[in-house]
Design a protein around this motif. Structure first.
Motif, PDB file in Angstrom:
ATOM      1  N   PRO A 187       0.785  -1.242   0.000  1.00  0.00           N
ATOM      2  CA  PRO A 187       0.000   0.000   0.000  1.00  0.00           C
ATOM      3  C   PRO A 187       0.814   1.288   0.000  1.00  0.00           C
ATOM      4  N   PRO A 188       1.911   1.420   0.766  1.00  0.00           N
ATOM      5  CA  PRO A 188       2.661   2.687   0.708  1.00  0.00           C
ATOM      6  C   PRO A 188       3.195   3.001  -0.690  1.00  0.00           C
ATOM      7  N   VAL A 189       3.663   1.980  -1.405  1.00  0.00           N
ATOM      8  CA  VAL A 189       4.160   2.198  -2.769  1.00  0.00           C
ATOM      9  C   VAL A 189       2.995   2.549  -3.689  1.00  0.00           C
ATOM     10  N   LEU A 190       1.867   1.862  -3.521  1.00  0.00           N
ATOM     11  CA  LEU A 190       0.686   2.144  -4.342  1.00  0.00           C
ATOM     12  C   LEU A 190       0.177   3.567  -4.124  1.00  0.00           C
ATOM     13  N   GLU A 191       0.212   4.029  -2.880  1.00  0.00           N
ATOM     14  CA  GLU A 191      -0.210   5.401  -2.590  1.00  0.00           C
ATOM     15  C   GLU A 191       0.711   6.406  -3.263  1.00  0.00           C
ATOM     16  N   ALA A 192       2.009   6.127  -3.256  1.00  0.00           N
ATOM     17  CA  ALA A 192       2.967   7.028  -3.910  1.00  0.00           C
ATOM     18  C   ALA A 192       2.758   7.046  -5.418  1.00  0.00           C
ATOM     19  N   ILE A 193       2.461   5.874  -6.006  1.00  0.00           N
ATOM     20  CA  ILE A 193       2.181   5.811  -7.443  1.00  0.00           C
ATOM     21  C   ILE A 193       0.959   6.658  -7.775  1.00  0.00           C
ATOM     22  N   ALA A 194      -0.096   6.517  -7.003  1.00  0.00           N
ATOM     23  CA  ALA A 194      -1.331   7.254  -7.254  1.00  0.00           C
ATOM     24  C   ALA A 194      -1.129   8.761  -7.161  1.00  0.00           C
ATOM     25  N   ALA A 195      -0.128   9.185  -6.401  1.00  0.00           N
ATOM     26  CA  ALA A 195       0.108  10.619  -6.200  1.00  0.00           C
ATOM     27  C   ALA A 195       0.953  11.240  -7.306  1.00  0.00           C
ATOM     28  N   THR A 196       1.548  10.425  -8.185  1.00  0.00           N
ATOM     29  CA  THR A 196       2.381  10.989  -9.254  1.00  0.00           C
ATOM     30  C   THR A 196       1.507  11.588 -10.344  1.00  0.00           C
ATOM     31  N   GLU A 197       2.018  12.617 -10.990  1.00  0.00           N
ATOM     32  CA  GLU A 197       1.260  13.343 -12.012  1.00  0.00           C
ATOM     33  C   GLU A 197       1.877  13.107 -13.384  1.00  0.00           C
ATOM     34  N   LEU A 210       9.716   5.398   1.719  1.00  0.00           N
ATOM     35  CA  LEU A 210       9.674   4.254   0.820  1.00  0.00           C
ATOM     36  C   LEU A 210      11.060   3.652   0.632  1.00  0.00           C
ATOM     37  N   PRO A 211      11.116   2.353   0.319  1.00  0.00           N
ATOM     38  CA  PRO A 211      12.422   1.736   0.030  1.00  0.00           C
ATOM     39  C   PRO A 211      12.960   2.243  -1.297  1.00  0.00           C
ATOM     40  N   ALA A 212      14.248   2.126  -1.490  1.00  0.00           N
ATOM     41  CA  ALA A 212      14.874   2.575  -2.742  1.00  0.00           C
ATOM     42  C   ALA A 212      14.545   1.652  -3.897  1.00  0.00           C
ATOM     43  N   THR A 213      14.243   0.371  -3.613  1.00  0.00           N
ATOM     44  CA  THR A 213      13.929  -0.598  -4.662  1.00  0.00           C
ATOM     45  C   THR A 213      12.653  -1.360  -4.312  1.00  0.00           C
ATOM     46  N   VAL A 214      12.076  -1.980  -5.345  1.00  0.00           N
ATOM     47  CA  VAL A 214      10.872  -2.800  -5.189  1.00  0.00           C
ATOM     48  C   VAL A 214      11.153  -4.170  -5.787  1.00  0.00           C
ATOM     49  N   GLY A 215      10.768  -5.206  -5.083  1.00  0.00           N
ATOM     50  CA  GLY A 215      10.975  -6.552  -5.575  1.00  0.00           C
ATOM     51  C   GLY A 215       9.975  -6.921  -6.663  1.00  0.00           C
ATOM     52  N   VAL A 216      10.461  -7.457  -7.782  1.00  0.00           N
ATOM     53  CA  VAL A 216       9.609  -7.881  -8.894  1.00  0.00           C
ATOM     54  C   VAL A 216      10.053  -9.266  -9.339  1.00  0.00           C
ATOM     55  N   THR A 217       9.222  -9.902 -10.142  1.00  0.00           N
ATOM     56  CA  THR A 217       9.578 -11.172 -10.765  1.00  0.00           C
ATOM     57  C   THR A 217       9.670 -10.961 -12.257  1.00  0.00           C
ATOM     58  N   GLU A 218      10.844 -11.195 -12.823  1.00  0.00           N
ATOM     59  CA  GLU A 218      11.081 -11.031 -14.255  1.00  0.00           C
ATOM     60  C   GLU A 218      10.852 -12.367 -14.962  1.00  0.00           C
ATOM     61  N   LEU A 219      10.298 -12.301 -16.180  1.00  0.00           N
ATOM     62  CA  LEU A 219      10.013 -13.498 -16.957  1.00  0.00           C
ATOM     63  C   LEU A 219      10.828 -13.476 -18.244  1.00  0.00           C
ATOM     64  N   PRO A 230      14.352  -0.020  -9.268  1.00  0.00           N
ATOM     65  CA  PRO A 230      14.289   1.237  -8.514  1.00  0.00           C
ATOM     66  C   PRO A 230      12.839   1.672  -8.315  1.00  0.00           C
ATOM     67  N   THR A 231      12.522   2.112  -7.134  1.00  0.00           N
ATOM     68  CA  THR A 231      11.156   2.580  -6.862  1.00  0.00           C
ATOM     69  C   THR A 231      10.789   3.731  -7.790  1.00  0.00           C
ATOM     70  N   THR A 232      11.797   4.494  -8.226  1.00  0.00           N
ATOM     71  CA  THR A 232      11.529   5.605  -9.143  1.00  0.00           C
ATOM     72  C   THR A 232      10.907   5.133 -10.455  1.00  0.00           C
ATOM     73  N   THR A 233      11.155   3.870 -10.844  1.00  0.00           N
ATOM     74  CA  THR A 233      10.539   3.343 -12.066  1.00  0.00           C
ATOM     75  C   THR A 233       9.022   3.390 -11.957  1.00  0.00           C
ATOM     76  N   PHE A 234       8.501   3.021 -10.798  1.00  0.00           N
ATOM     77  CA  PHE A 234       7.056   3.008 -10.593  1.00  0.00           C
ATOM     78  C   PHE A 234       6.489   4.415 -10.378  1.00  0.00           C
ATOM     79  N   LEU A 235       7.345   5.355 -10.039  1.00  0.00           N
ATOM     80  CA  LEU A 235       6.892   6.730  -9.805  1.00  0.00           C
ATOM     81  C   LEU A 235       7.158   7.640 -10.996  1.00  0.00           C
ATOM     82  N   SER A 236       7.690   7.082 -12.082  1.00  0.00           N
ATOM     83  CA  SER A 236       7.961   7.886 -13.266  1.00  0.00           C
ATOM     84  C   SER A 236       6.660   8.403 -13.870  1.00  0.00           C
TER      85      SER A 236
END
Length: 264
Positions: A187-197, A210-219, A230-236
């Protein structure tokens, strides 16, 4: 219950077509219908929400993070002989009509897309759901990348699973033709995403909480591996001009804002 919200981005090319002298929709595009997509915000009992990164080979919004099913599997979906850019009936009335399969309900479409893209099958009685809102999506999202080629009205559904994300993830078998990565975001990351313009020139910044990175699964190549993005990827933010960047879609941010509002 509150009225269903229909919105589009402030930088929507449909609006720009009407504002810029000498710009017009190409003749070959004027008769193309509007495709209806269904997107599923799947929230686990642990509070995390599943987002997927669209495969780089997809023709619409490649490498953009979305909920499963956002554009009906890469541009399919429901089509009508109308064009919202040119002024058409209320999209709500359109969505009450036929679907990809005759008689198919929006929830059925969302569950089917979820299973096709992620391999997740949700059994009746293991989740509840509600509609969040409608989003008008046009690709390319800005005129600097060319005239509109695809036009969707996306219905966002919120599915509340009774299962934790760990159990749901154990059953996932994502389709690499549509998904290149996925993440269960807190939720904290999702809230930050929702706040980006979107439409801004600068990339997102990470709040100190927020943490500097977010864990993902690559395929890749039929296998999966964990990675840190990087968390900035989701906040771009979506660039107002020029090439797109890896980011969360504008419509997804809209849906996340509605999700936050629903929490009270």
């Amino acid at each position: 219950s509150r009225p269903l919200s229909l919105q589009r981005p402030s930088f929507c090319p449909a609006k720009r077509l009407g504002e810029q002298p000498g710009t017009a929709l190409p003749a070959e595009l004027r008769g193309r219908g509007v495709a209806a997509g269904v997107a599923v915000l799947l929230q686990a009992s642990t509070g995390r929400i599943l987002l997927t990164r669209r495969a780089s080979t997809l023709s619409i919004f490649p490498n953009v993070w979305v909920p499963p099913g956002e554009l009906g599997g890469g541009g399919g979906g429901l089509k009508w002989g109308c064009w919202l850019l040119r002024g058409t009936p209320n999209p709500l009335s359109l969505l009450a009509g036929g679907h990809v399969e005759p008689g198919e309900e929006l929830l059925d479409v969302g569950l089917r897309e979820l299973e096709e893209e992620t391999g997740l099958r949700l059994e009746a009685g293991t989740f509840s759901w509600r509609m969040l809102g409608l989003w008008e999506s046009i690709y390319p999202p800005v005129l600097s990348r060319g005239p509109p080629r695809r036009h969707h009205v996306v219905t966002y559904l919120l599915l509340l699973s009774a299962e934790p994300h760990e159990r749901l993830e154990a059953r996932m078998r994502p389709s690499e033709s549509e998904v290149s990565a996925y993440a269960w975001l807190e939720p904290p990351v999702l809230e930050a995403i929702a706040a980006t313009e979107d439409g801004a020139e600068s990339l997102g910044s990470v709040p100190g909480t927020l943490p500097a990175t977010v864990g993902v699964t690559e395929l890749s190549g039929g296998s999966s591996s964990t990675a840190q993005l990087p968390t900035t990827t989701f906040l771009s933010a979506a660039p107002a001009e020029g090439e797109d960047v890896e980011r969360v879609s504008t419509g997804t941010k809209f849906a996340l804002r509605l999700w936050l509002e629903s929490l009270g």
